[in-house]
Design a protein around this motif. Structure first.
Motif, PDB file in Angstrom:
ATOM      1  N   HIS A 114      40.305  53.671  17.188  1.00 46.01           N
ATOM      2  CA  HIS A 114      38.885  53.716  16.827  1.00 46.01           C
ATOM      3  C   HIS A 114      38.312  52.304  16.639  1.00 46.01           C
ATOM      4  O   HIS A 114      37.336  52.151  15.909  1.00 46.01           O
ATOM      5  CB  HIS A 114      38.703  54.500  15.523  1.00 46.01           C
ATOM      6  N   ARG A 115      38.906  51.349  17.290  1.00 47.84           N
ATOM      7  CA  ARG A 115      38.525  49.954  17.037  1.00 47.84           C
ATOM      8  C   ARG A 115      37.023  49.724  17.146  1.00 47.84           C
ATOM      9  O   ARG A 115      36.442  48.944  16.395  1.00 47.84           O
ATOM     10  CB  ARG A 115      39.247  49.034  18.032  1.00 47.84           C
ATOM     11  N   TYR A 116      36.369  50.396  18.083  1.00 44.70           N
ATOM     12  CA  TYR A 116      34.931  50.173  18.286  1.00 44.70           C
ATOM     13  C   TYR A 116      34.088  51.369  17.824  1.00 44.70           C
ATOM     14  O   TYR A 116      32.892  51.398  18.043  1.00 44.70           O
ATOM     15  CB  TYR A 116      34.654  49.863  19.757  1.00 44.70           C
ATOM     16  N   ALA A 117      34.722  52.352  17.205  1.00 43.22           N
ATOM     17  CA  ALA A 117      33.990  53.509  16.690  1.00 43.22           C
ATOM     18  C   ALA A 117      33.585  53.225  15.251  1.00 43.22           C
ATOM     19  O   ALA A 117      34.212  53.686  14.298  1.00 43.22           O
ATOM     20  CB  ALA A 117      34.849  54.763  16.781  1.00 43.22           C
ATOM     21  N   GLN A 119      51.462  54.227   8.851  1.00 43.89           N
ATOM     22  CA  GLN A 119      51.709  53.948  10.258  1.00 43.89           C
ATOM     23  C   GLN A 119      50.709  54.671  11.156  1.00 43.89           C
ATOM     24  O   GLN A 119      50.167  54.084  12.095  1.00 43.89           O
ATOM     25  CB  GLN A 119      53.137  54.358  10.631  1.00 43.89           C
ATOM     26  N   SER A 120      50.477  55.948  10.866  1.00 40.71           N
ATOM     27  CA  SER A 120      49.541  56.729  11.686  1.00 40.71           C
ATOM     28  C   SER A 120      48.117  56.207  11.549  1.00 40.71           C
ATOM     29  O   SER A 120      47.363  56.153  12.529  1.00 40.71           O
ATOM     30  CB  SER A 120      49.589  58.208  11.301  1.00 40.71           C
ATOM     31  N   LEU A 121      47.739  55.816  10.351  1.00 36.49           N
ATOM     32  CA  LEU A 121      46.389  55.295  10.146  1.00 36.49           C
ATOM     33  C   LEU A 121      46.208  53.939  10.820  1.00 36.49           C
ATOM     34  O   LEU A 121      45.119  53.614  11.300  1.00 36.49           O
ATOM     35  CB  LEU A 121      46.080  55.199   8.650  1.00 36.49           C
ATOM     36  N   GLY A 122      47.276  53.143  10.880  1.00 34.97           N
ATOM     37  CA  GLY A 122      47.208  51.881  11.611  1.00 34.97           C
ATOM     38  C   GLY A 122      46.948  52.111  13.089  1.00 34.97           C
ATOM     39  O   GLY A 122      46.129  51.429  13.718  1.00 34.97           O
ATOM     40  N   GLY A 171      35.662  54.611  27.917  1.00 35.62           N
ATOM     41  CA  GLY A 171      34.811  55.676  28.406  1.00 35.62           C
ATOM     42  C   GLY A 171      34.831  56.907  27.529  1.00 35.62           C
ATOM     43  O   GLY A 171      33.809  57.583  27.357  1.00 35.62           O
ATOM     44  N   ARG A 172      35.985  57.202  26.967  1.00 38.05           N
ATOM     45  CA  ARG A 172      36.069  58.369  26.089  1.00 38.05           C
ATOM     46  C   ARG A 172      35.222  58.166  24.845  1.00 38.05           C
ATOM     47  O   ARG A 172      34.515  59.077  24.391  1.00 38.05           O
ATOM     48  CB  ARG A 172      37.521  58.615  25.702  1.00 38.05           C
ATOM     49  N   GLN A 173      35.283  56.975  24.262  1.00 39.87           N
ATOM     50  CA  GLN A 173      34.481  56.701  23.067  1.00 39.87           C
ATOM     51  C   GLN A 173      32.991  56.735  23.386  1.00 39.87           C
ATOM     52  O   GLN A 173      32.184  57.209  22.574  1.00 39.87           O
ATOM     53  CB  GLN A 173      34.881  55.350  22.478  1.00 39.87           C
ATOM     54  N   LEU A 174      32.632  56.272  24.575  1.00 37.92           N
ATOM     55  CA  LEU A 174      31.234  56.340  24.998  1.00 37.92           C
ATOM     56  C   LEU A 174      30.790  57.799  25.127  1.00 37.92           C
ATOM     57  O   LEU A 174      29.691  58.170  24.699  1.00 37.92           O
ATOM     58  CB  LEU A 174      31.049  55.601  26.324  1.00 37.92           C
ATOM     59  N   MET A 175      31.641  58.630  25.718  1.00 40.99           N
ATOM     60  CA  MET A 175      31.322  60.047  25.859  1.00 40.99           C
ATOM     61  C   MET A 175      31.179  60.710  24.486  1.00 40.99           C
ATOM     62  O   MET A 175      30.251  61.509  24.261  1.00 40.99           O
ATOM     63  CB  MET A 175      32.402  60.759  26.679  1.00 40.99           C
ATOM     64  N   SER A 207      51.132  63.009  23.716  1.00 43.50           N
ATOM     65  CA  SER A 207      49.795  62.405  23.781  1.00 43.50           C
ATOM     66  C   SER A 207      49.664  61.316  22.722  1.00 43.50           C
ATOM     67  O   SER A 207      49.038  61.508  21.678  1.00 43.50           O
ATOM     68  CB  SER A 207      48.731  63.487  23.564  1.00 43.50           C
ATOM     69  N   PRO A 208      50.263  60.143  22.973  1.00 40.83           N
ATOM     70  CA  PRO A 208      50.283  59.084  21.952  1.00 40.83           C
ATOM     71  C   PRO A 208      48.921  58.497  21.620  1.00 40.83           C
ATOM     72  O   PRO A 208      48.780  57.814  20.613  1.00 40.83           O
ATOM     73  CB  PRO A 208      51.210  58.022  22.568  1.00 40.83           C
ATOM     74  N   GLN A 209      47.914  58.735  22.462  1.00 38.54           N
ATOM     75  CA  GLN A 209      46.588  58.184  22.192  1.00 38.54           C
ATOM     76  C   GLN A 209      45.639  59.226  21.595  1.00 38.54           C
ATOM     77  O   GLN A 209      44.420  59.020  21.586  1.00 38.54           O
ATOM     78  CB  GLN A 209      45.994  57.612  23.472  1.00 38.54           C
ATOM     79  N   SER A 210      46.195  60.328  21.106  1.00 36.97           N
ATOM     80  CA  SER A 210      45.358  61.368  20.507  1.00 36.97           C
ATOM     81  C   SER A 210      44.979  60.986  19.076  1.00 36.97           C
ATOM     82  O   SER A 210      45.813  60.975  18.177  1.00 36.97           O
ATOM     83  CB  SER A 210      46.099  62.711  20.505  1.00 36.97           C
ATOM     84  N   ALA A 211      43.694  60.691  18.872  1.00 40.47           N
ATOM     85  CA  ALA A 211      43.217  60.334  17.536  1.00 40.47           C
ATOM     86  C   ALA A 211      43.372  61.507  16.572  1.00 40.47           C
ATOM     87  O   ALA A 211      43.716  61.320  15.402  1.00 40.47           O
ATOM     88  CB  ALA A 211      41.760  59.896  17.612  1.00 40.47           C
ATOM     89  N   ARG A 212      43.122  62.719  17.059  1.00 36.53           N
ATOM     90  CA  ARG A 212      43.238  63.900  16.194  1.00 36.53           C
ATOM     91  C   ARG A 212      44.658  64.050  15.656  1.00 36.53           C
ATOM     92  O   ARG A 212      44.863  64.387  14.486  1.00 36.53           O
ATOM     93  CB  ARG A 212      42.857  65.157  16.971  1.00 36.53           C
ATOM     94  N   LEU A 213      45.636  63.820  16.520  1.00 40.51           N
ATOM     95  CA  LEU A 213      47.031  63.954  16.097  1.00 40.51           C
ATOM     96  C   LEU A 213      47.381  62.931  15.026  1.00 40.51           C
ATOM     97  O   LEU A 213      47.999  63.262  14.007  1.00 40.51           O
ATOM     98  CB  LEU A 213      47.965  63.792  17.287  1.00 40.51           C
ATOM     99  N   HIS A 214      47.007  61.687  15.252  1.00 41.37           N
ATOM    100  CA  HIS A 214      47.359  60.639  14.284  1.00 41.37           C
ATOM    101  C   HIS A 214      46.662  60.879  12.949  1.00 41.37           C
ATOM    102  O   HIS A 214      47.250  60.633  11.892  1.00 41.37           O
ATOM    103  CB  HIS A 214      47.016  59.262  14.857  1.00 41.37           C
ATOM    104  N   GLN A 215      45.425  61.381  12.991  1.00 44.19           N
ATOM    105  CA  GLN A 215      44.748  61.674  11.727  1.00 44.19           C
ATOM    106  C   GLN A 215      45.433  62.825  11.012  1.00 44.19           C
ATOM    107  O   GLN A 215      45.619  62.786   9.786  1.00 44.19           O
ATOM    108  CB  GLN A 215      43.272  62.015  11.961  1.00 44.19           C
ATOM    109  N   GLN A 216      45.825  63.842  11.763  1.00 47.92           N
ATOM    110  CA  GLN A 216      46.481  64.988  11.126  1.00 47.92           C
ATOM    111  C   GLN A 216      47.835  64.601  10.543  1.00 47.92           C
ATOM    112  O   GLN A 216      48.215  65.067   9.467  1.00 47.92           O
ATOM    113  CB  GLN A 216      46.642  66.132  12.132  1.00 47.92           C
ATOM    114  N   ILE A 217      48.570  63.740  11.240  1.00 48.67           N
ATOM    115  CA  ILE A 217      49.844  63.260  10.695  1.00 48.67           C
ATOM    116  C   ILE A 217      49.596  62.536   9.373  1.00 48.67           C
ATOM    117  O   ILE A 217      50.308  62.736   8.383  1.00 48.67           O
ATOM    118  CB  ILE A 217      50.556  62.327  11.698  1.00 48.67           C
TER     119      ILE A 217
END
Length: 556
Positions: free
Chosen positions: A306-309, A297-300, A78-82, A272-282
């Motif tokens: 972002h599997r469907y983005a 690791q963070s990019l993985g 739902g978040r990706q849809l939004m 917030s382990p599912q935060s895409a922004r955090l993993h990208q910034q790391i």
């Protein structure tokens, strides 16, 4: 601007005319929430079961209220849809959007809130809770509507005007509007004005969000110590404020505290382990620090999120492969280098189906990645041949290359040692791609990578010494330097052309030197079938023509 009871009643009456869409893959919940909405007086209700179905419907039809479940089963959540709806501007300016979830874990809630829905509701909830939350969101949207209308039309100056009106009315949304104003002013490099507006708000009452933006403003002004203090204050008020951790890390990085910055982000990831922004910034910070293992690791993780983005996946996938390659090169470990092919194949396989199905040129992308693997494993000639064979029809018109293919080609050229050509190609990146922080850090990492930098510096020194000796007429010394330059960067076309030119000059002086004639032939053969930029191509054709004239008598 406090809403009166009359305003609330009027809004409630208007609310019943709203068109509502519910996106949820569970039929039982669809039935339940439809009954709730009907009991509240709603009559225009649409039920959808997946993100894919919703995308098609939302491209043709708009709604007033969007109630989207976070977990939609297979495919996009739902978040990706939004996020898609916002990016494509498919949401009416006066609409509201709720994320709904049965998972009340902190990580799920923070992940949903990261995309800034109008509200977030956890199952189960009552009919009255739903009514009150909808009413509150609609009143807020109505009172801030002029500001949102200006936002949608990208009229930032009008947004500032509308926000100022709300602040002057001492509205309950005054602090929110100060933050909106600060965001715009920071985008316009007007940090001092943003700082003043935020400090005025903090003089009225303390606020974690005002502190966050004040930290960003002082950061932009270059006062990173003050920014760190403001951001710590924001976290003291709201310990789960992920954005405060993110901006705190930027200031720590700016003061040279790289490890501290990465530790700050890793603390935020535990929240917030599912935060895409955090993993990208790391990943960005680790690339900056040449910590390719942690970046990988963070990019993985980011790839999984972002599997469907599909719009974002090519850049993330390219960066992921980039980190694998640099980690293997820098490890100088035969195991990592030997295992690189398998790792890259697995990474490509993870995204192949989704990217192929969305008209991305996956085959070209994959071939460039495989060429980079060959280079990393020490087989530069094969890697170069594969890279140029894959891109030969594109390099003459790089402005027509997709940004994803172009960025991957630039990284491959730099890895190959074609530093000058990579610099030329980089000029053709679209402005938004050229400013992409992840790509910027990937390019910067390969520019400053210890192994590649040493090779580039040695090549440049030998090449410059060769040019100097050639200019001074000392051909034998020039040849020694150009041979050394080619050893340092075996696949560098400029080094090969320079060596060809001095060999040609020597052969013209010493026509009986078979060793030089043979070396000239071998050096020319290195460029057979290789795509060259226009300047290189003209130079190569001229050298080849002169060499053929010189070598022709030798073939009789």
């Amino acid at each position: 601007m406090q809403s009166t009871e009359s305003e609330s009643n009027n809004m409630q009456l208007n609310m019943l005319e709203k068109r509502v869409v519910v996106v949820d893959d569970q039929r039982s919940f669809q039935v339940l929430i439809k009954a709730m909405l009907q009991n509240l007086g709603f009559s225009k209700i649409t039920l959808l079961s997946s993100a894919e179905e919703s995308r098609k419907r939302f491209q043709k039809e708009q709604f007033d209220i969007y109630l989207i479940d976070y977990n939609l089963g297979h495919g996009e959540n739902g978040r990706q849809l939004m996020d898609y709806l916002k990016q494509q501007r498919l949401l009416p300016v006066d609409s509201i959007i709720f994320i709904i979830s049965g998972d009340n874990s902190r990580s799920m809630v923070l992940s949903a809130l990261e995309s800034e829905p109008d509200d977030y509701m956890m199952k189960p909830f009552s009919q009255e809770q739903l009514r009150l939350r909808l009413l509150r969101a609609l009143i807020r949207k109505q009172q801030l509507l002029p500001m949102f209308v200006a936002f949608q039309s990208d009229n930032k100056q009008q947004v500032l005007v509308e926000c100022k009106k709300i602040i002057d009315q001492n509205s309950r949304y005054a602090s929110y509007c100060r933050c909106i104003m600060a965001e715009i002013l920071l985008e316009q490099d007007r940090a001092q004005e943003a700082k003043k507006i935020l400090e005025e708000g903090l003089a009225v009452r303390e606020s974690a969000w005002l502190r966050l933006f004040l930290g960003r403003a002082t950061q932009q002004l270059g006062d990173h110590d003050a920014a760190i203090l403001h951001l710590h204050s924001a976290l003291h008020l709201r310990p789960l404020m992920v954005d405060a951790y993110r901006w705190l890390a930027y200031s720590q990085m700016a003061t040279g505290a790289d490890e501290e910055a990465i530790a700050t982000l890793e603390r935020a990831v535990t929240i917030s382990p599912q935060s895409a922004r955090l993993h990208q910034q790391i990943a960005e910070h680790c690339l900056h620090a040449h910590d390719y293992f942690r970046a990988k690791q963070s990019l993985g993780t980011l790839l999984d999120l972002h599997r469907y983005a599909v719009d974002e996946n090519p850049q993330i996938l390219g960066s992921y492969v980039h980190c694998m390659i640099l980690h293997a090169i820098n490890s100088q470990d035969t195991f990592h280098i030997g295992n690189l092919q398998k790792q890259v194949n697995m990474a490509l396989s993870r995204c192949r189906d989704s990217l192929i199905n969305h008209e991305f040129d996956f085959q070209t992308f994959e071939q460039i990645c495989q060429a980079r693997v060959q280079m990393a494993r020490g087989n530069l000639p094969k890697g170069k041949q594969q890279l140029y064979k894959t891109t030969q029809d594109m390099l003459d018109t790089p402005q027509q290359m997709s940004s994803e293919i172009l960025s991957e080609t630039i990284l491959a050229m730099m890895q190959l040692g074609e530093f000058e050509f990579a610099d030329q190609l980089q000029k053709f990146l679209p402005p938004e791609q050229a400013k992409d922080p992840l790509l910027t850090q990937c390019i910067q990492s390969i520019r400053t990578d210890a192994v590649i930098t040493e090779r580039r510096n040695q090549y440049q020194l030998s090449n410059e010494q060769g040019i100097k000796a050639f200019t001074q007429g000392d051909l034998e010394l020039a040849l020694r330097h150009f041979r050394d330059a080619q050893r340092k960067a075996p696949a560098n076309t400029s080094a090969t052309l320079n060596k060809t030119q001095v060999l040609l000059a020597l052969c013209q002086q010493q026509r009986t030197r078979k060793d030089l004639l043979n070396e000239l032939t071998d050096t020319l053969n290195l460029m057979d079938g290789v795509s060259l930029n226009p300047a290189q191509k003209a130079r190569y054709e001229q050298l080849k023509k002169e060499s053929e004239t010189l070598l022709k008598p030798q073939k009789r």
